[in-house]
Write a protein that holds these residues in place. Sequence first.
Motif, PDB file in Angstrom:
ATOM      1  N   SER A 393     -13.683 -14.876  -6.227  1.00 22.57           N
ATOM      2  CA  SER A 393     -13.474 -14.526  -4.828  1.00 22.57           C
ATOM      3  C   SER A 393     -14.367 -15.383  -3.949  1.00 22.57           C
ATOM      4  O   SER A 393     -15.426 -15.857  -4.377  1.00 22.57           O
ATOM      5  CB  SER A 393     -13.742 -13.045  -4.580  1.00 22.57           C
ATOM      6  OG  SER A 393     -15.084 -12.723  -4.883  1.00 22.57           O
ATOM      7  N   LEU A 394     -13.920 -15.591  -2.721  1.00 31.32           N
ATOM      8  CA  LEU A 394     -14.706 -16.305  -1.729  1.00 31.32           C
ATOM      9  C   LEU A 394     -15.322 -15.272  -0.801  1.00 31.32           C
ATOM     10  O   LEU A 394     -14.628 -14.407  -0.267  1.00 31.32           O
ATOM     11  CB  LEU A 394     -13.831 -17.272  -0.938  1.00 31.32           C
ATOM     12  CG  LEU A 394     -13.138 -18.363  -1.757  1.00 31.32           C
ATOM     13  CD1 LEU A 394     -12.375 -19.293  -0.837  1.00 31.32           C
ATOM     14  CD2 LEU A 394     -14.145 -19.156  -2.575  1.00 31.32           C
ATOM     15  N   GLU A 395     -16.635 -15.348  -0.610  1.00 31.89           N
ATOM     16  CA  GLU A 395     -17.333 -14.401   0.227  1.00 31.89           C
ATOM     17  C   GLU A 395     -18.157 -15.152   1.265  1.00 31.89           C
ATOM     18  O   GLU A 395     -18.604 -16.276   1.036  1.00 31.89           O
ATOM     19  CB  GLU A 395     -18.243 -13.495  -0.608  1.00 31.89           C
ATOM     20  CG  GLU A 395     -17.489 -12.665  -1.633  1.00 31.89           C
ATOM     21  CD  GLU A 395     -18.413 -11.786  -2.448  1.00 31.89           C
ATOM     22  OE1 GLU A 395     -19.635 -11.801  -2.180  1.00 31.89           O
ATOM     23  OE2 GLU A 395     -17.921 -11.072  -3.340  1.00 31.89           O
ATOM     24  N   LEU A 401     -12.769 -16.892   7.397  1.00 33.98           N
ATOM     25  CA  LEU A 401     -12.447 -16.823   5.978  1.00 33.98           C
ATOM     26  C   LEU A 401     -11.440 -15.724   5.691  1.00 33.98           C
ATOM     27  O   LEU A 401     -10.570 -15.855   4.845  1.00 33.98           O
ATOM     28  CB  LEU A 401     -13.723 -16.596   5.170  1.00 33.98           C
ATOM     29  CG  LEU A 401     -13.572 -16.439   3.652  1.00 33.98           C
ATOM     30  CD1 LEU A 401     -13.007 -17.710   3.047  1.00 33.98           C
ATOM     31  CD2 LEU A 401     -14.907 -16.095   3.026  1.00 33.98           C
ATOM     32  N   LEU A 449      -8.038 -24.099   3.218  1.00 34.62           N
ATOM     33  CA  LEU A 449      -9.260 -23.519   3.763  1.00 34.62           C
ATOM     34  C   LEU A 449      -9.608 -24.182   5.097  1.00 34.62           C
ATOM     35  O   LEU A 449      -9.252 -25.331   5.351  1.00 34.62           O
ATOM     36  CB  LEU A 449     -10.423 -23.700   2.781  1.00 34.62           C
ATOM     37  CG  LEU A 449     -10.270 -22.984   1.431  1.00 34.62           C
ATOM     38  CD1 LEU A 449     -11.366 -23.413   0.479  1.00 34.62           C
ATOM     39  CD2 LEU A 449     -10.286 -21.478   1.630  1.00 34.62           C
ATOM     40  N   ILE A 455     -19.622 -20.658   2.561  1.00 36.71           N
ATOM     41  CA  ILE A 455     -19.111 -19.522   1.794  1.00 36.71           C
ATOM     42  C   ILE A 455     -19.720 -19.527   0.396  1.00 36.71           C
ATOM     43  O   ILE A 455     -20.319 -20.513  -0.047  1.00 36.71           O
ATOM     44  CB  ILE A 455     -17.572 -19.560   1.684  1.00 36.71           C
ATOM     45  CG1 ILE A 455     -17.123 -20.871   1.042  1.00 36.71           C
ATOM     46  CG2 ILE A 455     -16.925 -19.376   3.043  1.00 36.71           C
ATOM     47  CD1 ILE A 455     -15.622 -20.957   0.845  1.00 36.71           C
ATOM     48  N   ASP A 456     -19.584 -18.402  -0.293  1.00 29.65           N
ATOM     49  CA  ASP A 456     -20.009 -18.271  -1.682  1.00 29.65           C
ATOM     50  C   ASP A 456     -18.789 -18.091  -2.563  1.00 29.65           C
ATOM     51  O   ASP A 456     -17.895 -17.294  -2.247  1.00 29.65           O
ATOM     52  CB  ASP A 456     -20.928 -17.058  -1.864  1.00 29.65           C
ATOM     53  CG  ASP A 456     -22.287 -17.263  -1.230  1.00 29.65           C
ATOM     54  OD1 ASP A 456     -22.630 -18.422  -0.923  1.00 29.65           O
ATOM     55  OD2 ASP A 456     -22.990 -16.261  -1.030  1.00 29.65           O
ATOM     56  N   LEU A 457     -18.746 -18.835  -3.655  1.00 29.13           N
ATOM     57  CA  LEU A 457     -17.739 -18.626  -4.686  1.00 29.13           C
ATOM     58  C   LEU A 457     -18.358 -17.704  -5.737  1.00 29.13           C
ATOM     59  O   LEU A 457     -19.363 -18.044  -6.353  1.00 29.13           O
ATOM     60  CB  LEU A 457     -17.319 -19.948  -5.322  1.00 29.13           C
ATOM     61  CG  LEU A 457     -16.321 -19.857  -6.465  1.00 29.13           C
ATOM     62  CD1 LEU A 457     -15.003 -19.275  -5.974  1.00 29.13           C
ATOM     63  CD2 LEU A 457     -16.086 -21.214  -7.091  1.00 29.13           C
ATOM     64  N   ARG A 469     -22.726 -16.947  -8.765  1.00 25.82           N
ATOM     65  CA  ARG A 469     -22.530 -17.096  -7.320  1.00 25.82           C
ATOM     66  C   ARG A 469     -22.950 -18.502  -6.932  1.00 25.82           C
ATOM     67  O   ARG A 469     -24.077 -18.916  -7.188  1.00 25.82           O
ATOM     68  CB  ARG A 469     -23.337 -16.056  -6.552  1.00 25.82           C
ATOM     69  CG  ARG A 469     -23.201 -16.156  -5.026  1.00 25.82           C
ATOM     70  CD  ARG A 469     -24.030 -15.082  -4.338  1.00 25.82           C
ATOM     71  NE  ARG A 469     -23.466 -13.764  -4.594  1.00 25.82           N
ATOM     72  CZ  ARG A 469     -22.595 -13.160  -3.787  1.00 25.82           C
ATOM     73  NH1 ARG A 469     -22.188 -13.774  -2.681  1.00 25.82           N
ATOM     74  NH2 ARG A 469     -22.150 -11.961  -4.079  1.00 25.82           N
ATOM     75  N   SER A 471     -23.028 -21.262  -3.711  1.00 28.27           N
ATOM     76  CA  SER A 471     -22.866 -21.495  -2.281  1.00 28.27           C
ATOM     77  C   SER A 471     -22.263 -22.874  -2.052  1.00 28.27           C
ATOM     78  O   SER A 471     -22.736 -23.873  -2.619  1.00 28.27           O
ATOM     79  CB  SER A 471     -24.221 -21.390  -1.566  1.00 28.27           C
ATOM     80  OG  SER A 471     -24.750 -20.084  -1.686  1.00 28.27           O
ATOM     81  N   THR A 474     -16.978 -25.712   2.911  1.00 35.62           N
ATOM     82  CA  THR A 474     -15.624 -26.261   2.820  1.00 35.62           C
ATOM     83  C   THR A 474     -15.582 -27.629   3.483  1.00 35.62           C
ATOM     84  O   THR A 474     -16.182 -27.840   4.548  1.00 35.62           O
ATOM     85  CB  THR A 474     -14.607 -25.329   3.481  1.00 35.62           C
ATOM     86  OG1 THR A 474     -15.026 -25.036   4.819  1.00 35.62           O
ATOM     87  CG2 THR A 474     -14.508 -24.018   2.721  1.00 35.62           C
TER      88      THR A 474
END
Length: 557
Positions: A393-395, A401, A449, A455-457, A469, A471, A474
Amino acid sequence: MPQSKATVHVVSGGRLVESMACDPAGIVQLQPIDGPGLLVAQAPNQPAVFLELDKLEGRHEMQVAHGASLSGVLIEDGHIPDRPIPLSLDYKPVPHDKLSEAVQTALNSAGVLIGKVRLQSNRLGRFEFRGLKPDWWGYMRLPSTHWFTRAPEGSRLGDGSPEIVELRSPVQNWRFQISRLPSIQGRVVDAQTGEAVANPFMVFHATFTDKDNSPSRGICGEDDGSFAVGFSPGLSDRSPRWLDPSQRPGIEKVTVQIGNNGQYLSASYSFDIYQVGSDGQLGDLAVRRGINLPLRILDSSGSPISGARASVSGSGSNTDPSDDFGLLTLSGISPETQELYVGAPYRRLRLFKLQKPANVIQDRVDVVLQRGSRLDINLSTTPITATRFLSLSLEGTDARLFEFGNPALGLRLNRATGSSALNSSSWGAQGGRGTLEPSADGIYSIRNLIPGMAIDLVVRDRSNNELLRKSIETPAWGETSTFALAIPQPCFDLTISAHDSRCAPVQEVVVTVRKGDSNHSTSATTTSDGHATLLEARPRRGPFGARPSKARWHPRS
């Protein structure tokens, strides 16, 4: 005997090509067709005869047989109905399944009994279907405003559908006991001209005076815009009070939703017990005509984009995809529309604001879509030691986002093949929301994107434990960033053996393993050799505890 009153219909290429009446000698001259087709001969009050031909040419003889009829009288709540009641008959002579619905409708209009045959009872409640095959059996259906309360001898009510009766043969002068449900009726019209809106799609919901509710019912109105619908707590509820109109509750409130059909806008109506009235007549329900807005979808270089779609809500599409010239038409939208959602494969879904309301725009509107940024994630270095399920997930805190949904996806890593495969994704390629594409070499591409987002993957296992996690930022519009992702803490398989006191294996024992003091547990069932394999176990400190499910077996310490 020659059938001078017969008519022969020609069906070819999925359409009704020609219809011609026979001469006094029962002969008809038709135009030959170099191709397969179907001849349908119909005489008054006699069943149709079908003849399939590889080529529609030459001389052919068709024998019309004597027909049967189905007739009877409807008794509504112990009385002759005070108005005609529409009836339909499912009549499917071979080869009905080879004919399109449009051809069946055309043949019906020409007097051929096929498909769904409709008629109305007369002012005495009588009806008659003529021209049936003597060995016919099938179903007769009431409108949704009525139920059959009792089936005549030799027939039976439809399973869970009180408006249907199954008939085993065409019989004359049957008496059908029916009951009228709490019902409403009315007509859908154009708000400006007052003309009928043909075949409106409508959804109804009713609340009864005893505070019970009906399920929502969707119907399609008639060609003249008229509609009639009955309500009940459910089609399976055939309790005595719902079969007896004196015990049946009335309607307290009705809501009506008229759908957008591409020409008219959707509309909602609500009526209380005083507005419905004893006869259930709602009168005319007006809907506004929508407008059409032509669009041209272009990329940042001015080239047309094919396959784009547009919507006024962002959740669906009001158009067919744009053509090779990037052209499409957004149809049936509100004249006051000033915002559109436009998207295309591999292009970022865009909220497009019109400079003025749609009803004052005279020319085609150009919409430019940019190619979003892209992340390539290389999972080929991740050890695959068991069948695993991972979520990616992308957070982040950047609101862009989550502008069009939460970008999350699931991956399943397969130990047997050493491969990774996409399991599910909440991003739709056609909607322009962001897409993820798997690759045979273990590289997954996340597209569409917005550039410049921090963002964090995040990678989690099936139990939602965070494994990694990372960072990232994009890249720019149309640019691609590639990085390898090695997921730590590979899982493994844990095998537990269940044996009795004589060391014999115990089969069909469910073994539950609880991880230390946590609430998380997993289970597996022993096979004939007494072994149970728990997949996707993770390394941890401390012992595992196990207890078989069968009461007569107890684990040894």
